[in-house]
Design an enzyme around this catalytic site. Structure first.
Site, PDB file in Angstrom:
ATOM      1  N   ASP A 149       0.689  -1.334   0.022  1.00 55.17           N
ATOM      2  CA  ASP A 149      -0.081   0.044  -0.173  1.00 55.17           C
ATOM      3  C   ASP A 149       0.875   1.236   0.173  1.00 55.17           C
ATOM      4  O   ASP A 149       0.292   2.359  -0.115  1.00 55.17           O
ATOM      5  CB  ASP A 149      -0.931  -0.005   1.313  1.00 55.17           C
ATOM      6  CG  ASP A 149      -2.401  -0.558   1.080  1.00 55.17           C
ATOM      7  OD1 ASP A 149      -2.832  -0.694  -0.303  1.00 55.17           O
ATOM      8  OD2 ASP A 149      -2.887  -1.227   1.967  1.00 55.17           O
TER       9      ASP A 149
HETATM   10  C1  BGC Z   1      -2.704  -3.629   4.512  1.00 56.74           C
HETATM   11  C2  BGC Z   1      -2.415  -4.598   3.422  1.00 56.74           C
HETATM   12  C3  BGC Z   1      -1.247  -4.469   2.608  1.00 56.74           C
HETATM   13  C4  BGC Z   1       0.086  -4.193   3.607  1.00 56.74           C
HETATM   14  C5  BGC Z   1       1.262  -3.853   2.879  1.00 56.74           C
HETATM   15  C6  BGC Z   1      -1.521  -3.725   5.536  1.00 56.74           C
HETATM   16  O1  BGC Z   1      -1.527  -2.721   6.329  1.00 56.74           O
HETATM   17  O2  BGC Z   1      -3.867  -3.970   5.221  1.00 56.74           O
HETATM   18  O3  BGC Z   1      -3.624  -4.452   2.482  1.00 56.74           O
HETATM   19  O4  BGC Z   1      -0.838  -5.295   1.523  1.00 56.74           O
HETATM   20  O5  BGC Z   1      -0.345  -3.451   4.683  1.00 56.74           O
HETATM   21  O6  BGC Z   1       1.092  -2.514   2.485  1.00 56.74           O
END
Ligand code: BGC
Length: 812
Positions: free
Chosen positions: A483
């Site tokens: 993200d």
């Molecule tokens: C989110 C995921 C994401 C991960 C890496 C998490 O906080 O819930 O959707 O893939 O972070 O960024």
């Protein structure tokens, strides 16, 4: 250093001191009514949605840490104490907290009085039951007072923590006998209220927080408790609470038991009132009557345990490694159920008012719980797919109560569509129920544009297939799994959201990671096409997948020489390449491409995983990238906003460690697969709880990487895709019992010294008793014998007419 120990027989973690490095919590409830409870009785309760229907108030970021919860106080002479130590923090003579599967138990002893508390949410009712037993272990008669205390939340937890000009004037309660009712806003549009009661006559009560605590006091020294007398206050606005007082005499050796019930009640609109402004309490009274004796409570507790026995019998392993047995048979599966229930909404790090259910998160969580509750997995898939857009994109998040897409964050995350294929394929491989593909499912919750689920998957695959960049790699959009890799964002002002600022689609920035997903889930989608008899479509999909496979291995696109590139930014520059100054190598494409089978025939898979070991490995797990970003890179976004070693900037993101471990099993290196598994595995990290700090029975999202000040420290426990992926890894790849569309496959990949083991697996109604002779091999099935008959390959032919099947596997 440890702060407790595992009690595997009772499926409990026994915490021996209240002073754990962080609050160590548990989850109660598995359908609609949920409680978070810490080892010192902190936490809160909600019905269905942690934001919209919160029953009790919690203050994140409060000090002393974790202070609000559901407390019992015992006043014995001048001493006031709590069985869970907090909030008075009076030193206890004995303390123990046992977090079990769907329940928690507390034992506190002070000056010869023992208090045992059992707290759980019954299987079929919207309430939390706490049985408190006080025992006089001294030789004198004891006259003690017991006080209960909960602080109501004014339902919408977000509003509750912001809109004080209104909130301080809305609170309303009723009291009848020992039952205290919280009915704020019931006079207008709410048809629900909460009740907190005890199955014994009370001496007094309080419902106004100020009367209970006293001015300038707090839950650690409530004035009414110190005075030994509640004041029968009736809340009017301000902060309604529920507190009971029971005065108890205990002869030496005598025990007395009390049942407290905290319940949630909904009334039909036409049946809201008993009389003018008096709430209809009939359903509450019926609920309380179900738990008004010890015998009834014990029966409900037994029912809860029976339910878990059944669930946890679906997959069990018996190996010579206690830690693996413990994780597989108990804690890893338990955490998978919790992530099913909570997604990323409510934990001690997720406030319950932020994001609801994540599209990609929920699809991945499915991989870990589909075998436990296939019916609810089916429902979940339909809910998730219903938030998809007609062109195949998806809302990134949705609210559990309304099940509607969350427009604040919107859409545009390049990986989301493919995760729907992952979840659906896992469901069908588990259950064999292909009818789900024919279900009519709305787009963006609009039933007038419903199409079959198969059509949804087609659009998922098609969207990624048709949205490619200059290297024919998938466009990343706002981000992919990571993200924080926001290649189209280019934010320069504080306060702008990295996830929503900038264009949702850029024509240039590409993701190699999504390329790996495309191969993995493209193949699974092609298998589903075959299952539906769509052979032409299957062939077309496989052709696209083969093309992507080539692109990923091409040194002008996905391949960097020693490992896979991570992405191309919006200027077309490489991210995660030896050409970069910082962030030369990332974990995600190495793990995912290899687990998808990319490069296994060319030697590139092995090379990529060797590079992971060389550049990203630490004793606490595999870091997400190296070298860490030391300055903010506007063209990369949030990934470079964390100090080096934390979160996505070179932290050990536990979620993608299993991808590397699975990838190692794909190339047959059992020793290394298990080494990676062990590094983040709670049963192993328990030994270093003082460094790791989060709960030693479950996974956390992130462990600080080598660049961080607190290398090895865990953060953000419980709600992480790590639970599902590690369960997939250990159960399907390392132990090797993998559901295919045609039946169970057994193809373990274990360390050379793992030894023989057996797995019991209930699959599509048949119980498989699988015993594996390892022969020192890390991978390879020399012989598969099913009910005495030798079978070619690794798949046990599925035969629904059998109840039990005996499977012998000889590795080699
Ligand atoms: C989110 C995921 C994401 C991960 C890496 C998490 O906080 O819930 O959707 O893939 O972070 O960024």
């Amino acid at each position: 250093m440890k702060f407790g120990h595992f009690d595997d027989e009772h499926r409990e973690y026994v915490i021996e001191t209240p002073k754990t490095p962080l609050p160590w919590i548990n989850y109660l409830g598995s359908k609609e009514f949920f409680t978070l409870i810490s080892n010192t009785c902190g936490g809160y309760t909600f019905y269905k949605d942690a934001k919209l229907l919160r029953l009790t108030r919690y203050r994140y970021n409060d000090v002393p840490m974790d202070i609000n919860g559901k407390y019992f106080y015992i006043k014995d002479g001048d001493t006031v104490w709590n069985p869970g130590w907090k909030p008075t923090q009076t030193d206890l003579d004995e303390y123990e907290c046992r977090h079990g599967i769907g329940y928690s138990k507390f034992k506190g002893v002070k000056n010869g009085v023992k208090a045992d508390v059992l707290t759980f949410v019954p299987v079929n009712d919207n309430c939390e039951v706490s049985k408190l037993v006080v025992t006089n272990d001294s030789s004198e008669e004891k006259n003690i007072s017991i006080f209960s205390y909960v602080e109501w939340c004014l339902w919408n937890a977000d509003d509750d923590s912001r809109n004080f000009q209104r909130n301080f004037s809305t609170g309303e309660v009723e009291v009848k006998g020992s039952a205290i009712y919280h009915k704020t806003e019931y006079r207008e549009r709410r048809n629900h209220y909460a009740v907190y009661s005890v199955n014994a006559p009370i001496t007094a009560f309080d419902t106004a927080r100020d009367s209970f605590l006293g001015l300038y006091h707090y839950a650690g020294n409530p004035e009414a408790v110190l005075n030994g007398k509640l004041t029968n206050s009736m809340a009017s606005g301000w902060s309604p609470i529920a507190a009971h007082q029971l005065d108890v005499t205990l002869k030496p050796g005598e025990s007395k038991s009390y049942v407290f019930v905290l319940g949630y009640i909904e009334n039909p609109v036409e049946d809201k009132w008993e009389s003018h402004n008096v709430i209809n309490k009939k359903p509450a009274e019926a609920l309380l009557a179900k738990y008004d004796t010890d015998a009834k409570v014990d029966a409900a507790f037994a029912e809860l345990n029976d339910q878990w026995d059944k669930l946890l019998n679906i997959y069990t392993v018996d190996s010579s490694n206690d830690k693996v047995n413990r994780m597989v048979n108990i804690w890893n599966q338990y955490q998978c159920m919790v992530t099913f229930n909570m997604s990323r909404s409510a934990s001690y790090y997720e406030s319950g008012i932020g994001r609801g259910m994540g599209f990609r998160d929920s699809c991945q969580d499915l991989l870990g719980f589909v075998h436990l509750i296939p019916d609810r997995a089916r429902e979940r898939i339909i809910d998730i797919a219903s938030t998809q857009f007609e062109d195949g994109r998806a809302y990134h998040q949705y609210q559990p109560l309304t099940k509607k897409g969350n427009s604040d964050i919107g859409s545009g995350f390049g990986d989301d569509p493919l995760w729907l294929i992952a979840g659906t394929s896992a469901y069908i491989r588990e259950t064999g129920d292909a009818t789900i593909l024919d279900e009519m499912v709305p787009f963006d919750n609009d039933a007038s544009v419903a199409q079959t689920l198969m059509e949804h998957l087609r659009r998922s695959f098609g969207y990624v297939d048709t949205h490619r960049g200059p290297h024919r790699l998938p466009l990343i959009g706002r981000a992919d799994w990571n993200d924080c890799l926001n290649l189209n964002c280019h934010s320069t002002q504080p306060g702008e959201s990295f996830q929503t600022f900038g264009p949702s689609e850029g024509p240039v920035a590409e993701s190699v990671f999504i390329g790996g997903m495309f191969v993995k889930y493209g193949n699974e989608y092609a298998d589903l096409c075959d299952l539906k008899g769509l052979t032409d479509e299957a062939a077309k999909v496989r052709a696209s997948v083969a093309e992507m496979n080539e692109i990923l291995l091409d040194s002008n696109a996905g391949w960097d020489g020693e490992w896979f590139v991570r992405a191309y930014d919006s200027y077309g520059n490489k991210v995660g390449s030896k050409e970069c100054e910082e962030g030369k190598i990332f974990i995600e494409p190495q793990g995912f491409c290899v687990l998808a089978g990319v490069g296994t025939e060319t030697g590139q898979a092995q090379k990529a995983l060797d590079s992971v070991k060389e550049h990203l490995d630490t004793k606490y797990g595999v870091m997400i990238l190296q070298p860490a970003y030391t300055v903010y890179h506007e063209e990369l976004g949030e990934v470079s906003s964390y100090p080096p070693g934390y979160k996505e900037n070179a932290g050990i993101f536990c979620h993608n460690n299993p991808w590397v471990s699975i990838a190692e099993t794909v190339i047959g290196r059992g020793d290394r697969a298990f080494e990676v598994y062990k590094k983040t595995c709670p049963a192993y990290t328990e030994e270093i709880s003082e460094i790791h700090r989060t709960e030693p029975y479950i996974y956390c999202q992130m462990v600080a990487g080598a660049d961080a000040k607190f290398h090895g420290e865990g953060k953000n426990s419980w709600l992480t895709g790590t639970a599902a992926w590690t369960f997939v890894n250990i159960s399907q790849y390392i132990l090797g019992v993998y559901p295919t569309l045609k039946g169970l496959s057994v193809d373990p990949c274990v360390p050379a010294d793992f030894g023989d083991f057996s797995v019991k697996r209930v699959y599509r109604g048949v119980e498989y008793d699988i015993s594996v002779k390892q022969n020192g091999a890390q991978k390879g099935v020399k012989e598969l014998i099913v009910d005495g008959v030798k079978v070619e390959g690794t798949v046990i032919p599925y035969d629904a007419s059998k109840k039990t099947v005996k499977v012998e596997v000889v590795m080699g």
